[in-house]
Design a protein around this motif. Sequence first.
Motif, short mmCIF file in Angstrom:
data_model
loop_
_atom_site.label_atom_id
_atom_site.label_comp_id
_atom_site.label_asym_id
_atom_site.label_seq_id
_atom_site.Cartn_x
_atom_site.Cartn_y
_atom_site.Cartn_z
N PRO A 161 48.65 -71.66 -58.84
CA PRO A 161 48.88 -70.30 -59.16
C PRO A 161 48.12 -69.18 -58.83
O PRO A 161 46.84 -69.60 -58.80
CB PRO A 161 49.19 -70.28 -60.73
CG PRO A 161 48.35 -71.57 -61.26
CD PRO A 161 48.32 -72.49 -60.20
N HIS A 162 48.42 -68.26 -58.57
CA HIS A 162 47.40 -67.12 -58.19
C HIS A 162 46.53 -66.93 -59.41
O HIS A 162 45.44 -66.29 -59.63
CB HIS A 162 48.01 -65.79 -57.75
CG HIS A 162 48.63 -66.22 -56.27
ND1 HIS A 162 47.88 -66.49 -55.09
CD2 HIS A 162 49.84 -66.25 -55.61
CE1 HIS A 162 48.63 -66.70 -53.92
NE2 HIS A 162 49.75 -66.70 -54.50
N THR A 163 47.37 -66.58 -60.59
CA THR A 163 46.70 -66.21 -61.77
C THR A 163 47.29 -66.93 -62.96
O THR A 163 48.36 -67.75 -62.92
CB THR A 163 47.03 -64.53 -62.36
OG1 THR A 163 48.59 -64.43 -62.42
CG2 THR A 163 46.34 -63.72 -61.25
N ARG B 107 37.21 -66.43 -62.72
CA ARG B 107 37.92 -66.95 -61.63
C ARG B 107 37.82 -68.49 -61.56
O ARG B 107 36.43 -68.80 -61.89
CB ARG B 107 37.24 -66.08 -60.34
CG ARG B 107 37.78 -66.56 -59.01
CD ARG B 107 37.52 -65.90 -57.85
NE ARG B 107 37.79 -64.26 -58.02
CZ ARG B 107 39.06 -63.90 -57.70
NH1 ARG B 107 39.89 -64.69 -57.22
NH2 ARG B 107 39.36 -62.64 -57.93
N VAL B 108 38.60 -69.10 -60.95
CA VAL B 108 38.62 -70.64 -60.71
C VAL B 108 38.83 -70.88 -59.37
O VAL B 108 39.83 -70.25 -58.94
CB VAL B 108 39.45 -71.30 -61.69
CG1 VAL B 108 39.32 -72.74 -61.37
CG2 VAL B 108 38.95 -71.02 -63.20
N THR B 109 38.18 -71.84 -58.50
CA THR B 109 38.70 -72.13 -57.31
C THR B 109 38.71 -73.72 -57.12
O THR B 109 38.01 -74.44 -57.89
CB THR B 109 37.66 -71.68 -56.11
OG1 THR B 109 36.59 -72.57 -56.26
CG2 THR B 109 37.47 -70.27 -56.13
N VAL B 110 39.94 -73.96 -56.52
CA VAL B 110 40.22 -75.43 -56.56
C VAL B 110 40.48 -75.83 -55.01
O VAL B 110 40.77 -75.00 -54.01
CB VAL B 110 41.30 -75.93 -57.22
CG1 VAL B 110 41.10 -75.71 -58.65
CG2 VAL B 110 42.65 -75.24 -56.98
N ASN B 111 40.56 -77.18 -54.69
CA ASN B 111 41.08 -77.54 -53.31
C ASN B 111 42.61 -77.89 -53.63
O ASN B 111 42.78 -78.74 -54.50
CB ASN B 111 40.21 -78.64 -52.73
CG ASN B 111 41.01 -79.03 -51.40
OD1 ASN B 111 42.00 -79.26 -50.93
ND2 ASN B 111 39.95 -79.40 -50.64
N PRO B 112 43.57 -77.47 -52.64
CA PRO B 112 44.75 -77.47 -53.34
C PRO B 112 45.41 -79.20 -52.83
O PRO B 112 46.52 -79.51 -53.19
CB PRO B 112 45.61 -76.64 -52.22
CG PRO B 112 44.94 -76.47 -51.08
CD PRO B 112 43.55 -76.51 -51.62
N ALA B 113 44.62 -79.82 -52.32
CA ALA B 113 44.71 -81.39 -51.99
C ALA B 113 45.28 -82.07 -53.22
O ALA B 113 46.25 -83.06 -53.23
CB ALA B 113 43.77 -81.98 -51.35
N LYS C 109 44.11 -62.15 -67.56
CA LYS C 109 44.38 -63.21 -66.14
C LYS C 109 43.38 -63.68 -65.79
O LYS C 109 42.20 -63.10 -65.50
CB LYS C 109 45.27 -62.07 -65.42
CG LYS C 109 46.56 -61.81 -65.78
CD LYS C 109 46.95 -61.03 -64.44
CE LYS C 109 48.58 -60.54 -64.82
NZ LYS C 109 49.08 -59.77 -63.78
N LEU C 110 43.49 -65.14 -65.60
CA LEU C 110 42.25 -65.75 -64.84
C LEU C 110 42.81 -65.89 -63.51
O LEU C 110 43.74 -66.53 -63.25
CB LEU C 110 42.11 -67.29 -65.74
CG LEU C 110 41.21 -68.10 -64.93
CD1 LEU C 110 39.70 -67.72 -64.99
CD2 LEU C 110 41.49 -69.67 -65.61
N HIS C 111 41.89 -65.60 -62.57
CA HIS C 111 42.16 -65.54 -61.11
C HIS C 111 41.90 -67.02 -60.84
O HIS C 111 41.02 -67.80 -60.84
CB HIS C 111 41.55 -64.54 -60.36
CG HIS C 111 41.87 -63.09 -60.72
ND1 HIS C 111 42.86 -62.58 -60.23
CD2 HIS C 111 41.45 -62.22 -61.71
CE1 HIS C 111 43.14 -61.30 -60.85
NE2 HIS C 111 42.07 -61.19 -61.74
#
Length: 191
Positions: free
Chosen positions: A76-78, A64-70, A85-87
């Motif tokens: 993308p979701h995956t 899993r990867v998290t980012v700030n959408p700014a 699939k990488l979430h």
Amino acid sequence: MTTTLEWTAPRDLAAEFPARLSLTPKTTLAGRLDGAWWPYSRDLEGELPPLVAALEEPWGRITRVTVNPARWPVVPHTVPVDGRKLHVGWFTEQDPDKLILLSYTVGRWDLLVIPPETVPAAAARLMVAAAIPGSVLTAGVLMTNEAVIGRGIRDALRREAIWEGEGGACMSPFGSPIGRSALPLPENGWR
């Protein structure tokens, strides 16, 4: 005539070249960041597979990867990575200059994300700073510091160009050139 400059590279470039990474060496000193990543573009779907592939050997399977959408126009979701699939998740509370990588079995890593349009000298400074073991500087602080350093360098280059362009003319304390008429004359007691 209008010229459009593309500051980010196409998706093919990200797949063609290895990920640009700087990782903190293994040590007992825990810092705020585990390194830095300098993507070629702002296309997460094209940029994440080479990043995950580069990190699987030292860190294990990233799930899993998290980012700030700014900082990312599309989140993308995956993302397909090596047949799985990488979430991808996003949080507006997360530092916009940070990417968080998660693994179910190994843990979490935080990387400074250097904008793709960053000049190489600035990116090199940021990559070194983010990989210092035990550093307490956050991604936001590193990016702010680099902005100040970059502004200082640009100002120094601008002042040097003005100096050279005017043949080394004296400058007033206010930053404007002093003409010869403003200088004291020798007959008025100046030596």
